[in-house]
Design an enzyme around this catalytic site. Structure first.
Site, PDB file in Angstrom:
ATOM      1  CD  GLU A 209      83.430  87.810  87.908  1.00 44.90           C
ATOM      2  OE1 GLU A 209      82.833  87.120  87.228  1.00 44.90           O
ATOM      3  OE2 GLU A 209      84.595  87.705  88.031  1.00 44.90           O
ATOM      4  CB  CYS A 243      74.785  85.508  88.293  1.00 42.40           C
ATOM      5  SG  CYS A 243      76.283  85.115  89.130  1.00 42.40           S
TER       6      CYS A 243
END
Length: 456
Positions: A209, A243
């Site tokens: 990720e 993010c």
């Protein structure tokens, strides 16, 4: 040697089968959920120390979302563990075909500093639900939170089931040079590449990720005031250290000034006339990132904010206009409270420009035009996103969360998380009361005809 000892004990524990029964998985998840609830205040204090987060933001974006994932898994793990029957080809008559999830075994979970509770415990919940043992490596940049996480996990699990390894790069390297059955990493692209290189040495499957420059397109039909409110929330949450935060705005040139004015008003509405005096507005994680971010700000293009407090490691919510792809702020993922505004006059050219960049982790579109919405979804490749909102797509266990291309590989949350930490075995249960002779030698014309009938 300590890491090798932990890993050896976890392999031995996994081999006993103690992690496999549904009752054991559910009991472990309930214990973790109860411990999270009892340590909510401790986690809030730690997150305030590490990142300056308010208690409300800590619950909304960290503890609360983690509890939601645990609750979802507790409710659904029995269903996820079931064998799934699939059709059997006529050529394999008589048989029953099914898919059976099996845990990988011993997994490594490496988490980042920006959401140190959520991004550590969410994948751990999925790993436990799938029946694995785990070594958890929280970020050294959020030490207060890592200490509370270590306390929570020590209360809930013996180290042969779940163990925490703290430290920095030396510990990361020591872990990555061990052979795990699966690695789950959340962090930067640069470190993600190193994780994948190390995983390749042992042919270890990995979920990455990562991140990227997530665009926020504002088309001229958008409701400008509402778009500004939702963009400000998503961009400056956790001081932009998210993010999936909107990395930059790409808006129709005809609405740029109206949008910037609305964003400036929303910053004041949400954070006050002086956000730096707002105790609920967080801070940059450390001095290194503070100076990196300040170096991305071009004072000649700032229309809002642009100031910083080095001692407190805080940067005001900042908006920049007249930005192009050549500006320093567009050369890397910002990961901070700086919002560049770029414009377009031709949406097709703008979408082509987005597609020419590495695929982002998220994409956001504000538009009331359904045809425009369809066009953007069809033309652009990205991990996930929202229409007329930001970041909320990751706050559900009903959808997978993950990247594509340089923004990551694999996904998790809910069913996708269970499957990320499982190997789905394909099994044929062939019956013994009948044995079709067509596949056995010697072959003849009759068998050839039968094969051609079955296999076409």
């Amino acid at each position: 040697m300590e890491i090798q000892t932990i890993l050896k004990r976890q392999r031995e524990y996994f081999a006993t089968g103690h992690t496999l029964p549904a009752e054991a998985r559910i009991a472990a998840l309930k214990k973790l959920k109860a411990s999270l609830q009892s340590h909510e205040a401790d986690l809030a204090r730690a997150l305030k120390t590490d990142l300056g987060k308010s208690a409300t933001e800590s619950y909304m974006c960290e503890t609360g979302l983690t509890l939601s994932e645990a609750t979802w898994m507790i409710r659904h793990v029995r269903r996820l563990m079931r064998e799934r029957r699939v059709p059997t080809p006529l050529s394999q008559f008589a048989a029953r075909s099914f898919r059976s999830p099996s845990p990988y075994g011993n997994v490594l979970i490496m988490s980042p500093w920006n959401y140190p509770v959520l991004l550590t415990l969410d994948p751990l919940i999925d790993a436990i639900a799938a029946g694995n043992t785990a070594i958890v490596k929280p970020s050294a940049y959020a030490p207060a939170t890592a200490a509370v996480l270590q306390q929570i996990l020590a209360e809930c699990f013996p180290p042969e089931h779940v163990a925490v390894v703290t430290g920095g790069r030396a510990e990361n390297q020591a872990l990555l040079h061990q052979k795990f059955d699966m690695i789950f990493f959340t962090g930067s692209k640069a470190v993600g590449k190193e994780v994948l290189r190390c995983a390749a040495e042992h042919l270890t499957p990995a979920v990455l990720e990562l991140g990227g420059k997530s665009p926020c397109i504002v088309e001229k039909s958008a409701k400008i005031g509402l778009a500004a409110k939702r963009i400000v929330f998503g961009k400056y949450l956790n001081c932009g250290q998210t993010c999936v935060a909107p990395d930059y705005i790409l808006c129709d040139a005809s609405i740029r000034d109206e949008l910037i004015d609305a964003i400036r008003k929303e910053i004041t509405a949400q954070f006050g006339a002086d956000p730096m005096a707002n105790e609920n507005y967080g801070k940059i994680i450390n001095e290194k990132h503070y100076h990196r971010l300040m170096g991305l700000i071009d004072p000649t293009k700032v229309v809002c904010g642009g100031t910083g407090d080095e001692a407190a490691q805080r940067i005001a919510p900042t908006v920049m206009k007249d930005v192009t792809r050549e500006d320093a702020v567009m050369g890397e993922e910002i990961f901070g409270p700086i919002l560049p505004v770029l414009t377009y006059t031709d949406l097709d050219a703008a979408l082509a420009d987005i597609e020419a960049q590495p695929h982002p982790l998220a994409l956001y579109l504000f538009s009331e035009d359904k045809a425009i919405q369809r066009k953007v979804l069809d033309r652009c490749h990205f991990g996930g996103g929202c229409l007329n909102d930001t970041i909320i797509h990751l706050a559900t266990s009903a959808m997978p969360f993950g990247g594509v291309g340089e923004s990551g590989m694999g996904g998790y949350h809910g069913k996708a998380g269970f499957e990320a930490f499982s190997h789905l075995r394909s099994i044929v249960d062939k019956k013994t009361w009948l044995d079709m002779p067509v596949r056995y030698q010697p072959y003849d014309n009759q068998k050839d005809k039968m094969l051609r009938f079955f296999l076409q």
